[in-house]
Each structure stands twice: as structure tokens, then as C-alpha cells.
Motif scaffolding. Structure first.
Motif, PDB file in Angstrom:
ATOM      1  N   GLY A 217       0.928  -1.175  -0.124  1.00 41.44           N
ATOM      2  CA  GLY A 217      -0.021  -0.013  -0.039  1.00 41.44           C
ATOM      3  C   GLY A 217       0.905   1.227   0.051  1.00 41.44           C
TER       4      GLY A 217
ATOM      5  N   ASP B 189       0.729  -2.200 -11.126  1.00 44.75           N
ATOM      6  CA  ASP B 189       0.773  -2.709  -9.863  1.00 44.75           C
ATOM      7  C   ASP B 189       1.304  -4.239  -9.831  1.00 44.75           C
ATOM      8  OD1 ASP B 189       0.453  -3.910  -7.135  1.00 44.75           O
ATOM      9  OD2 ASP B 189      -1.275  -2.498  -6.697  1.00 44.75           O
TER      10      ASP B 189
ATOM     11  N   SER C 214       1.021  -8.056  -6.257  1.00 45.10           N
ATOM     12  CA  SER C 214       0.243  -9.498  -6.074  1.00 45.10           C
ATOM     13  C   SER C 214       0.837 -10.564  -7.095  1.00 45.10           C
ATOM     14  CB  SER C 214      -0.960  -9.686  -5.973  1.00 45.10           C
ATOM     15  OG  SER C 214      -1.525  -9.381  -4.619  1.00 45.10           O
TER      16      SER C 214
HETATM   17  C1  LIG Z   1      -2.255  -5.618  -6.498  1.00 43.67           C
HETATM   18  C2  LIG Z   1      -2.202  -5.180  -5.092  1.00 43.67           C
HETATM   19  N1  LIG Z   1      -1.669  -3.847  -4.892  1.00 43.67           N
HETATM   20  C3  LIG Z   1      -1.517  -3.608  -3.476  1.00 43.67           C
HETATM   21  C4  LIG Z   1      -1.743  -4.220  -2.422  1.00 43.67           C
HETATM   22  C5  LIG Z   1      -1.563  -3.713  -0.778  1.00 43.67           C
HETATM   23  O1  LIG Z   1      -0.422  -4.365  -0.489  1.00 43.67           O
HETATM   24  P1  LIG Z   1      -0.361  -4.256   1.080  1.00 43.67           P
HETATM   25  O2  LIG Z   1      -1.342  -5.314   1.545  1.00 43.67           O
HETATM   26  O3  LIG Z   1       1.035  -4.829   1.423  1.00 43.67           O
HETATM   27  O4  LIG Z   1      -0.209  -2.696   1.724  1.00 43.67           O
HETATM   28  C6  LIG Z   1      -2.192  -5.482  -2.410  1.00 43.67           C
HETATM   29  C7  LIG Z   1      -2.665  -6.378  -1.240  1.00 43.67           C
HETATM   30  O5  LIG Z   1      -3.231  -7.515  -1.624  1.00 43.67           O
HETATM   31  C8  LIG Z   1      -2.418  -5.842  -3.766  1.00 43.67           C
HETATM   32  O6  LIG Z   1      -2.784  -7.144  -4.031  1.00 43.67           O
END
Ligand SMILES: Cc1ncc(COP(=O)(O)O)c(C=O)c1O
Length: 452
Positions: free
Chosen positions: A130, A251, A254
Motif C-alpha cells: 500500500g 501494480d 500480488s
Molecule cells: C495488487 C495489490 N496492490 C496493493 C496491495 C496492498 O499491499 P499491502 O497489503 O502490502 O499494503 C495488495 C494487497 O493485497 C495487492 O494485491
């Protein structure tokens, strides 16, 4: 709270006792929605672990389970507590994991990530997905001196993202990953700064681009989650970014490492301006990385992006050890093979038991998903979870394979799934799904929890 003896004659109550205390002390009970026991098996899920190793987890009562869920939401592709990664981390701790000076590992990791993604020349680090996404969006806004972000999929808890739900009652709803995310506490003034579109919907992205011409700072999407992107979609994101001057952000939090060694976008021949990694690259240790072209990344110097613990040594050390081992052992192929086997097991067991099941995702075997064709699918899914827990498995039909899911483990899993499916089929045919559940049906998305 239900404290019961399972079929294996064991109590699963201790974790639930602790979870009841947690719900009084910790709003929402846990720090991550996806780890809420209610998402799996309300009142029965072991909730807490004492030890984890490979594909094994021991709960607070020292009961052993094989983990066939997301294995900590995809954060441990080598399996829990991998020996090589742990050794590197223990050495880093011994040598001092924090100092007034910077750790050299962050430079080595930046070099390695740019080597794996030759379009990128620069890199910033954080520790979670995040916050890494928030950094990427900040850099894009700084670079373009614009505000509007076009987004699809889930990207974390930050204001920039949840702002999309101010503009529209549920912009981050169907087709996004978590319907109903509540933007309480996110300034209303941010309404309209993030606008949502659905993955593969090129027309919707064109519409956003023309509506916000001159204001579009970034286009943000995962290159792929479950299904392969439709031909032309990723190319269209690149084209629209080029036409509008927006920064294209992929992004990979995942998806990375699940299909190939690096970002999944490497398979599609479309280069973003920024790509974001976290989770899997540290195999359970916190590390997030924002990589990008020098031209775009230099904009990080025109804003303020800085945090003390982004300088500690464990994250980059773990990432270097993880990425090197993953390359050495052919990690992406192993995740894919294990996932294909899981999907085949579910399909065959469904057929043998006469249960109608839908199995995904053939294009992304490392993310396997099981659904039951039934008027009350979530109740059946919860009962499946209960039957598997009784048989020593953490399994809710949502499996992220890891390198620790060895052929031996999967052979045993095959036997147990066949047995559980046969029992499930009897219960479904007798119309006794709810009667057999020893607690409520699992939650499916974001739901407010009340202490009980
Ligand atoms: C595609 C994607 N982006 C961002 C995040 C957020 O990551 P985090 O939980 O480490 O903050 C996630 C979490 O599942 C995700 O799947």
C-alpha cells in the motif's frame, strides 16, 4: 465462541479465545482484512499461529495444519520461514539491522530489480504494498503536476485510492477486488481525484482520458491478476498514457513472480513508466519497491518521500535472498506446476463426488480459486473449509501455491480433498449444509465487526 473437539479429537478453542480478546482491543480484530477468521470459518478458525515452516502451520494448541489457503496472502512464495532467506536475515540482524549509515543491500537490490526489468533505471524502497503504491502515485502526480488517477483493481488502503469511493457510492465495487470499501476519514475534497475503470475495459479508459484531458496524472492497473489481459488492453493503457502525458503504473504487488521471474508485465511486452513490487519479493519479510524510468523517478526529488524504517536492512536482505533463490530453483515454474495440480485435484474430486464446481484461474495457476455451483455457494464453501480443517488443512478454496507445496504434499492433499468432497456431496444432497456448520457462514468482503 464454539470450542469443539474436531474429528481429529482436538480442541480449536485457544485461538478463538484470544481472538475474542483481540476484538475488544483491536478495531476489526486483525491488521489485515484477509486474515480475519470470519473470512474463513467464523468461530472455528484457529486464528493465531505458534510456528510456521514450509507449508505447515501450528496453532496455539500446537495442532498442525497444512496451509492450502493464500499462504499469508501471497507473501511467502518459497514457503514459510525459508532456511536460506532466514539465514541471510539472521546474518543481517547479527551485523546490525539498523545504523546511522545506509545499508549497501538497498543499492544491490535496486541494481537487481533494474536488471530484471531493463526498461527501469531507478528505484525507491518502502516496506508494504500500500505505501509503495502511494509513493508511485505521488511520484506520478509530482512528475505531471496533475491530480487525476485512473485506476482499476485493488491497490491498498491509502487516501489516494479510497477517494474513488467518494465520487461514486461504490466505484471500487463489482469488478474491483473488494466491494464496499468505506472511504470514511478520507477527505471529501478528494472526490474526483481518483476514478475507477474495469480491467480490460479500454472504452472506459478512453472515456476517462477524454473527460480528464490535461488533468490525468496516472493510469494504475495490475497487468494481470487471474485471467490473462484481453489482447490490446495493456497496449491501450500505454498508448493512452502516451497520448495524455499520464504516467503508466503497473501494480505487481500480488502478480510478480507467479508466472515469470520478475513482474508479470515482462510476458506482455508492454513497458510501464513505474512498476511496484512488495509481498512476494521478501518471502515474508517487509519490503516494497517502486521501480521506474529515470525520467519519471527523478520527480521523487521534487516532493517529500522519506521514512526511517525504509532504511533498515532486513527487507532488502530478504528480497535479495528471495529473488536469487527463486531464480536458482525456477520458482515461477514451481508455483505454476503446483497450482495446476491443485486445480486438477479440485476438478477431479468434484467430478468423482458429483459436485458442480468451477475452478480458476487457468491463466494464472499460482492463484487457484474454487467455487461451488449451489444456491448458497458461500455456505457450501464455509462447510468445505470446516471439513478440511477437521482433516488438518487450512483451505477455503482460495489457494496461492508456494514452492513448499511439494508433489508429496499435493498427493496427500488429493486424498483428503476427495474424502472431504465426498462428505460435502452427501450433505449437499441431504440439504443439510447449514445444519452441519458449527458456526456462521464466512464473510465475503469488507464487513464491520462487532466485539462478541
Ligand atoms: C495488487 C495489490 N496492490 C496493493 C496491495 C496492498 O499491499 P499491502 O497489503 O502490502 O499494503 C495488495 C494487497 O493485497 C495487492 O494485491
Amino acid at each position: 465462541m464454539l470450542s469443539h473437539k474436531s474429528d481429529r479429537g482436538i480442541s480449536v478453542g485457544t485461538g478463538q479465545d484470544l481472538y475474542r480478546r483481540a476484538k475488544r482491543l483491536i478495531p476489526g480484530g486483525t491488521q489485515l482484512l484477509s486474515k480475519r477468521p470470519e473470512m474463513f470459518l467464523p468461530d472455528q478458525w484457529p486464528a493465531y499461529y505458534r510456528r510456521a515452516k514450509g507449508a505447515s502451520v501450528w496453532d496455539l494448541d500446537d495442532i498442525h495444519y497444512t496451509d492450502m489457503t493464500t499462504s499469508a496472502v501471497g507473501s511467502c512464495p518459497l514457503g514459510f520461514a525459508d532456511d536460506d532467506v532466514n539465514t541471510a536475515v539472521v546474518d543481517a540482524i547479527g551485523a546490525g539491522s539498523m545504523s546511522t549509515l545506509n545499508c549497501p543491500e538497498e543499492v544491490e537490490l535496486a541494481e537487481l530489480l533494474c536488471e530484471l526489468h531493463p526498461w527501469a533505471q531507478m528505484c525507491r524502497f518502502a516496506r508494504t504494498g500500500g505505501e509503495s503504491m502511494a509513493i508511485a502515485v505521488r511520484i506520478a502526480r509530482a512528475r505531471t503536476k496533475r491530480s487525476v488517477v485512473a485506476v482499476c483493481g485493488y491497490h491498498g488502503w491509502s487516501d489516494w485510492y479510497l477517494a474513488a469511493n467518494h465520487a461514486d457510492a461504490d466505484a471500487l465495487g463489482e469488478g474491483m477486488l473488494l466491494p464496499g470499501l468505506d472511504p470514511g476519514g478520507v477527505p471529501r475534497e478528494l472526490a474526483g481525484t481518483t476514478v475507477a475503470f474495469k480491467h480490460n475495459d479500454i472504452d472506459a479508459l478512453h472515456a476517462i482520458a477524454s473527460q480528464h484531458a490535461g488533468a490525468l496524472a496516472a493510469i494504475v492497473c495490475e497487468p494481470q491478476r487471474g485471467e490473462r489481459p484481453t489482447p490490446g488492453f495493456l497496449e491501450a493503457t500505454r498508448e493512452i498514457a502516451d497520448q495524455t502525458g499520464a504516467v503508466l503504473i503497473f501494480d505487481e504487488v500480488s502478480a510478480a513472480l507467479r508466472l515469470t521471474h520478475g513482474g508479470v508485465h515482462l510476458l506482455y511486452d508492454v513497458e510501464p513508466d513505474i512498476a511496484v513490487f512488495a509481498k512476494a519479493i521478501g518471502n515474508g519479510f517487509p519490503i516494497g519497491a517502486v521501480i521506474g524510468t529515470a525520467d519519471v523517478m527523478e520527480a521523487a526529488q521534487t516532493t517529500f518521500i522519506s521514512s526511517t524504517y525504509w532504511t533498515e536492512r532486513i527487507g532488502p536482505t530478504a528480497a535479495l535472498a528471495t529473488l536469487r533463490k527463486f531464480a536458482r530453483i525456477g520458482g515461477a515454474e514451481r508455483l505454476t506446476d503446483a497450482g495446476r495440480r491443485v486445480q486438477a485435484i479440485w476438478r477431479a474430486a468434484g467430478e468423482a463426488a458429483g459436485l458442480q464446481v468451477r475452478v480458476g484461474h487457468p491463466d494464472m495457476p499460482a492463484f487457484s480459486h474454487l467455487e461451488f455451483d449451489h444456491p448458497a455457494p458461500q455456505a457450501v464453501r464455509t462447510l468445505y473449509c470446516q471439513l478440511m480443517l477437521e482433516r488438518g488443512y487450512l483451505d477455503n478454496g482460495n489457494c496461492y501455491s508456494t514452492c513448499a507445496h511439494t508433489p508429496e504434499i499435493l498427493s496427500h492433499y488429493e486424498e483428503v480433498v476427495s474424502d472431504a468432497f465426498a462428505r460435502l456431496s452427501e450433505i449437499v444432497r441431504a440439504g443439510r449444509v447449514i445444519d452441519e456448520l458449527r458456526g456462521p457462514v464466512a464473510h465475503t468482503g469488507f464487513a464491520r465487526l462487532t466485539p462478541s
